[in-house]
Design a protein around this motif. Sequence first.
Motif, PDB file in Angstrom:
ATOM      1  N   GLY A  50     -27.997  -4.593 -12.389  1.00  0.00           N
ATOM      2  CA  GLY A  50     -27.044  -4.724 -13.487  1.00  0.00           C
ATOM      3  C   GLY A  50     -26.888  -3.488 -14.355  1.00  0.00           C
ATOM      4  O   GLY A  50     -26.158  -3.519 -15.342  1.00  0.00           O
ATOM      5  N   TRP A  51     -27.553  -2.393 -14.030  1.00  0.00           N
ATOM      6  CA  TRP A  51     -27.473  -1.163 -14.829  1.00  0.00           C
ATOM      7  C   TRP A  51     -26.361  -0.262 -14.318  1.00  0.00           C
ATOM      8  O   TRP A  51     -26.208  -0.099 -13.115  1.00  0.00           O
ATOM      9  N   TYR A  52     -25.623   0.310 -15.251  1.00  0.00           N
ATOM     10  CA  TYR A  52     -24.570   1.260 -14.904  1.00  0.00           C
ATOM     11  C   TYR A  52     -24.690   2.505 -15.773  1.00  0.00           C
ATOM     12  O   TYR A  52     -24.991   2.412 -16.963  1.00  0.00           O
ATOM     13  N   PHE A  53     -24.460   3.628 -15.166  1.00  0.00           N
ATOM     14  CA  PHE A  53     -24.520   4.915 -15.852  1.00  0.00           C
ATOM     15  C   PHE A  53     -23.539   4.931 -17.018  1.00  0.00           C
ATOM     16  O   PHE A  53     -22.363   4.617 -16.857  1.00  0.00           O
ATOM     17  N   GLU A  54     -24.044   5.286 -18.197  1.00  0.00           N
ATOM     18  CA  GLU A  54     -23.182   5.409 -19.368  1.00  0.00           C
ATOM     19  C   GLU A  54     -22.958   6.868 -19.745  1.00  0.00           C
ATOM     20  O   GLU A  54     -21.864   7.251 -20.124  1.00  0.00           O
ATOM     21  N   VAL A  70     -28.459   7.759 -20.165  1.00  0.00           N
ATOM     22  CA  VAL A  70     -28.402   6.446 -20.800  1.00  0.00           C
ATOM     23  C   VAL A  70     -27.613   5.529 -19.862  1.00  0.00           C
ATOM     24  O   VAL A  70     -26.533   5.883 -19.401  1.00  0.00           O
ATOM     25  N   ASP A  71     -28.190   4.367 -19.568  1.00  0.00           N
ATOM     26  CA  ASP A  71     -27.525   3.334 -18.769  1.00  0.00           C
ATOM     27  C   ASP A  71     -27.239   2.139 -19.669  1.00  0.00           C
ATOM     28  O   ASP A  71     -27.857   1.973 -20.719  1.00  0.00           O
ATOM     29  N   ARG A  72     -26.319   1.301 -19.227  1.00  0.00           N
ATOM     30  CA  ARG A  72     -25.947   0.103 -19.990  1.00  0.00           C
ATOM     31  C   ARG A  72     -25.794  -1.068 -19.023  1.00  0.00           C
ATOM     32  O   ARG A  72     -25.429  -0.895 -17.873  1.00  0.00           O
ATOM     33  N   ARG A  73     -26.083  -2.266 -19.544  1.00  0.00           N
ATOM     34  CA  ARG A  73     -25.846  -3.507 -18.814  1.00  0.00           C
ATOM     35  C   ARG A  73     -24.683  -4.241 -19.461  1.00  0.00           C
ATOM     36  O   ARG A  73     -24.298  -3.945 -20.596  1.00  0.00           O
TER      37      ARG A  73
END
Length: 183
Positions: free
Chosen positions: A49-53, A80-83
């Motif tokens: 569920g992590w995506y590159f921010e 920084v990654d975001r869900r």
Amino acid sequence: VLLAALEEESERTFGPAVARNFLENAWYSRWLARLPAYLDWQRAREAEGWYFEGAEQVAECPYPLADGGEVKLYGRLDRVDRRADGGEAVLDYKSRGILPLRRQAADPDDVQLAVYTLLKGDSVVDAAYVALDDAKVESAPLDDPAAAAVAQEERLLALFDAMHAGAPLPAHGGACGYCEMRG
């Protein structure tokens, strides 16, 4: 397709450095050899569920001191990654193997990930070093990024309040009693 795109971006990034200094080829070659493992790691993060921010994000946070002064904490975060739920991860790439990074992440005297967590704020739910030097790319996470951030915030504020009151700069990590460095 992803591997080819990453190789192309790596050439753009490393090309000028290699042109200035031939010895940069060593880092470039090491990086190229890790690309398939890096992509495997990235795919696994996305499956969680992590995506590159963003990368190389500059963050700063001002803190008031007891004497009315202010100190500003700042840093540059590798990644920084975001869900989807808004949770964030702060990641720091390291050109070391996973075993020493696991020890580093577990060391209460290690401050880097805790400070990065502090800089990004309450949305951080994951903080980890990313080991790029082994055949497999892996993460070495902090057990509790929020608790580590609170501990570092308390330590730093107490330290700066004491220094503003005239106390000498104490050494971090307990190796000696104080430090002459003023950097």
